[in-house]
Design a protein around this motif. Structure first.
Motif, PDB file in Angstrom:
ATOM      1  N   LEU A 256       2.435   1.691  -3.510  1.00 16.08           N
ATOM      2  CA  LEU A 256       1.464   2.216  -4.467  1.00 16.08           C
ATOM      3  C   LEU A 256       1.321   3.723  -4.316  1.00 16.08           C
ATOM      4  O   LEU A 256       1.315   4.463  -5.318  1.00 16.08           O
ATOM      5  CB  LEU A 256       0.107   1.539  -4.263  1.00 16.08           C
ATOM      6  CG  LEU A 256      -1.049   2.083  -5.108  1.00 16.08           C
ATOM      7  CD1 LEU A 256      -0.799   1.843  -6.594  1.00 16.08           C
ATOM      8  CD2 LEU A 256      -2.376   1.447  -4.675  1.00 16.08           C
ATOM      9  N   ALA A 257       1.224   4.173  -3.071  1.00 16.37           N
ATOM     10  CA  ALA A 257       1.058   5.612  -2.838  1.00 16.37           C
ATOM     11  C   ALA A 257       2.295   6.399  -3.245  1.00 16.37           C
ATOM     12  O   ALA A 257       2.191   7.465  -3.868  1.00 16.37           O
ATOM     13  CB  ALA A 257       0.746   5.855  -1.366  1.00 16.37           C
TER      14      ALA A 257
ATOM     15  N   LEU B 265      -0.421   8.669   4.990  1.00 14.24           N
ATOM     16  CA  LEU B 265      -0.372   7.221   4.795  1.00 14.24           C
ATOM     17  C   LEU B 265      -0.347   6.424   6.094  1.00 14.24           C
ATOM     18  O   LEU B 265      -0.633   5.223   6.069  1.00 14.24           O
ATOM     19  CB  LEU B 265       0.845   6.844   3.947  1.00 14.24           C
ATOM     20  CG  LEU B 265       0.863   7.409   2.538  1.00 14.24           C
ATOM     21  CD1 LEU B 265       2.128   6.970   1.816  1.00 14.24           C
ATOM     22  CD2 LEU B 265      -0.375   6.977   1.763  1.00 14.24           C
TER      23      LEU B 265
ATOM     24  N   ALA C 254       0.828  -1.208   0.000  1.00 18.69           N
ATOM     25  CA  ALA C 254       0.000   0.000   0.000  1.00 18.69           C
ATOM     26  C   ALA C 254       0.862   1.256   0.000  1.00 18.69           C
ATOM     27  O   ALA C 254       0.555   2.232  -0.703  1.00 18.69           O
ATOM     28  CB  ALA C 254      -0.920  -0.014   1.218  1.00 18.69           C
ATOM     29  N   VAL C 255       1.944   1.246   0.767  1.00 21.51           N
ATOM     30  CA  VAL C 255       2.839   2.402   0.800  1.00 21.51           C
ATOM     31  C   VAL C 255       3.527   2.582  -0.552  1.00 21.51           C
ATOM     32  O   VAL C 255       3.654   3.702  -1.071  1.00 21.51           O
ATOM     33  CB  VAL C 255       3.881   2.242   1.927  1.00 21.51           C
ATOM     34  CG1 VAL C 255       4.958   3.324   1.814  1.00 21.51           C
ATOM     35  CG2 VAL C 255       3.200   2.320   3.289  1.00 21.51           C
TER      36      VAL C 255
ATOM     37  N   TRP D 144      -5.091   7.243  -6.305  1.00 18.76           N
ATOM     38  CA  TRP D 144      -4.719   5.931  -5.768  1.00 18.76           C
ATOM     39  C   TRP D 144      -4.407   6.002  -4.275  1.00 18.76           C
ATOM     40  O   TRP D 144      -4.406   4.974  -3.576  1.00 18.76           O
ATOM     41  CB  TRP D 144      -3.511   5.384  -6.520  1.00 18.76           C
ATOM     42  CG  TRP D 144      -3.836   4.895  -7.893  1.00 18.76           C
ATOM     43  CD1 TRP D 144      -3.528   5.507  -9.076  1.00 18.76           C
ATOM     44  CD2 TRP D 144      -4.539   3.697  -8.235  1.00 18.76           C
ATOM     45  NE1 TRP D 144      -3.998   4.772 -10.135  1.00 18.76           N
ATOM     46  CE2 TRP D 144      -4.622   3.650  -9.641  1.00 18.76           C
ATOM     47  CE3 TRP D 144      -5.110   2.667  -7.497  1.00 18.76           C
ATOM     48  CZ2 TRP D 144      -5.249   2.613 -10.316  1.00 18.76           C
ATOM     49  CZ3 TRP D 144      -5.742   1.626  -8.168  1.00 18.76           C
ATOM     50  CH2 TRP D 144      -5.800   1.612  -9.550  1.00 18.76           C
TER      51      TRP D 144
ATOM     52  N   SER E 233      -4.742   3.284  -1.035  1.00 20.20           N
ATOM     53  CA  SER E 233      -3.644   3.010  -0.109  1.00 20.20           C
ATOM     54  C   SER E 233      -4.066   3.255   1.336  1.00 20.20           C
ATOM     55  O   SER E 233      -3.758   2.455   2.231  1.00 20.20           O
ATOM     56  CB  SER E 233      -2.427   3.871  -0.449  1.00 20.20           C
ATOM     57  OG  SER E 233      -1.835   3.467  -1.657  1.00 20.20           O
TER      58      SER E 233
ATOM     59  N   LEU F 275      -4.169   0.397   4.155  1.00 19.72           N
ATOM     60  CA  LEU F 275      -3.335   0.585   5.329  1.00 19.72           C
ATOM     61  C   LEU F 275      -4.154   0.530   6.617  1.00 19.72           C
ATOM     62  O   LEU F 275      -3.700  -0.022   7.624  1.00 19.72           O
ATOM     63  CB  LEU F 275      -2.576   1.908   5.237  1.00 19.72           C
ATOM     64  CG  LEU F 275      -1.365   1.873   4.312  1.00 19.72           C
ATOM     65  CD1 LEU F 275      -0.871   3.279   4.004  1.00 19.72           C
ATOM     66  CD2 LEU F 275      -0.247   1.042   4.939  1.00 19.72           C
TER      67      LEU F 275
END
Length: 351
Positions: free
Chosen positions: A63-64, A237, A60-61, A72, A76, A80
């Protein structure tokens, strides 16, 4: 079953309420030989669970970071929040001494994970053992969270909406820092840190300071790494999902585990096993609410010494022996209907 080396005030007791009732019968159905393998800890299984959770966080991190800034980020943040909940479950395992056999590894990693998500594992251990040892009594600090359901659809939806907006996050973290809880029925104040051993109380006090130090150092490290953008990414995030996405998940899981039950005389009926297979709704519920087998909450209350990866096996063993025939075992979709049902009269809710 107590963990070797525990003192009085540190134990997680098996729920022995109502001697001679169904839970006592269920307990007799499991011999020592049957139970012993289920309480055996596996370092490999725990490491795998940790790696799976860290994998979702890393994905997820990544992707961000790769798409920053873009829509997106919403995905994420959602992933998360779900993964942070899985971290909470692993901390729960550590609080029960079920993560690793070596106490230094169990408590060290449990406390480190707690620091990352802003909770004191040692303080949670003190509070959570009261929940196990006094389930649905005036000494249970969790009754304020899951008691009294169903309370009506609008009530629960309003609470979940407040959670998602971050309005209730301070209450969550106050709970995990050992703040006094108020019993809704008796208005009695429950002070978890007063009911434990001196050793656990001292560990909880130290752990809270370490958590605060970590939470102050983390944004400084993010700023040192990436300047203002690094600090912004850390806030979006990591902190944002902690105070928003995670909050309704914690509430819903707790209510699914204990809410809208009608018989509080036994852990077989005061705690619930939510089946998470057989339908799309059940599978989605497992992904969002029940990582690391925590849908088997009834079984966990019966035998808190069983680590999460053995709970499905424990469930099958109890089921095959008929111990769960009249227990609170339901499809998640059925549980969902019950907790969102119209409000019951007060006397019926606390039968």
């Amino acid at each position: 079953m107590d963990t070797p080396g525990q003192q009085q005030g540190e134990e997680f007791r098996q729920d022995l309420r109502a001697p001679g009732a169904r839970n006592a019968q269920a307990r007799r159905l499991l011999s020592t030989a049957e139970l012993a393998p289920l309480t055996r800890l596996s370092t490999a299984r725990s490491l795998l669970a940790i790696a799976q959770t860290l994998g979702w966080i890393a994905a997820a991190v990544a992707l961000a970071v790769l798409t920053w800034p873009s829509p997106w980020m919403v995905l994420s943040v959602l992933v998360l929040g779900v993964a942070q909940h899985a971290v909470f479950i692993l901390i729960h395992e550590a609080a029960h001494y079920r993560l690793f056999a070596a106490r230094w590894a169990n408590d060290g990693l449990g406390r480190l994970m707690g620091m990352a998500v802003g909770l004191s594992m040692c303080t949670y251990r003190v509070t959570h053992r009261l929940h196990h040892n006094h389930l649905y009594t005036e000494e249970d600090p969790d009754t304020a969270i899951h008691g009294g359901y169903p309370r009506g659809r609008l009530y629960l939806l309003r609470k979940l909406g407040e959670d998602l907006l971050g309005f209730n996050a301070w209450k969550t973290y106050a709970y995990f820092f050992g703040a006094p809880a108020i019993n809704d029925d008796t208005r009695r104040e429950i002070r978890p840190l007063d009911d434990t051993s001196p050793a656990l109380r001292a560990a909880a006090r130290q752990d809270r300071w370490l958590v605060l130090a970590f939470q102050l150092a983390a944004p400084l490290a993010a700023f040192a790494w990436g300047g203002a953008q690094g600090l912004l990414m850390y806030a979006v995030l990591w902190l944002l999902p902690l105070v928003t996405v995670l909050q309704p998940i914690l509430r819903l899981r707790a209510i699914c585990e204990h809410g809208a039950v009608t018989d509080l005389s036994s852990p077989l009926t005061a705690a619930r096993c939510n089946r998470t297979s057989g339908s799309l709704a059940n599978w989605l519920g497992r992904a969002l609410l029940f990582p690391h087998h925590v849908n088997h909450h009834l079984e966990h209350h019966l035998y808190p010494a069983v680590p999460h990866y053995h709970l499905p096996r424990l469930h099958r063993l109890l089921r095959d022996k008929g111990a769960l025939d009249t227990a609170e075992v339901r499809d998640l979709s059925d549980t969902w209907t019950r907790i969102f049902a119209p409000r019951r009269p007060r006397d019926a809710r606390h039968a």
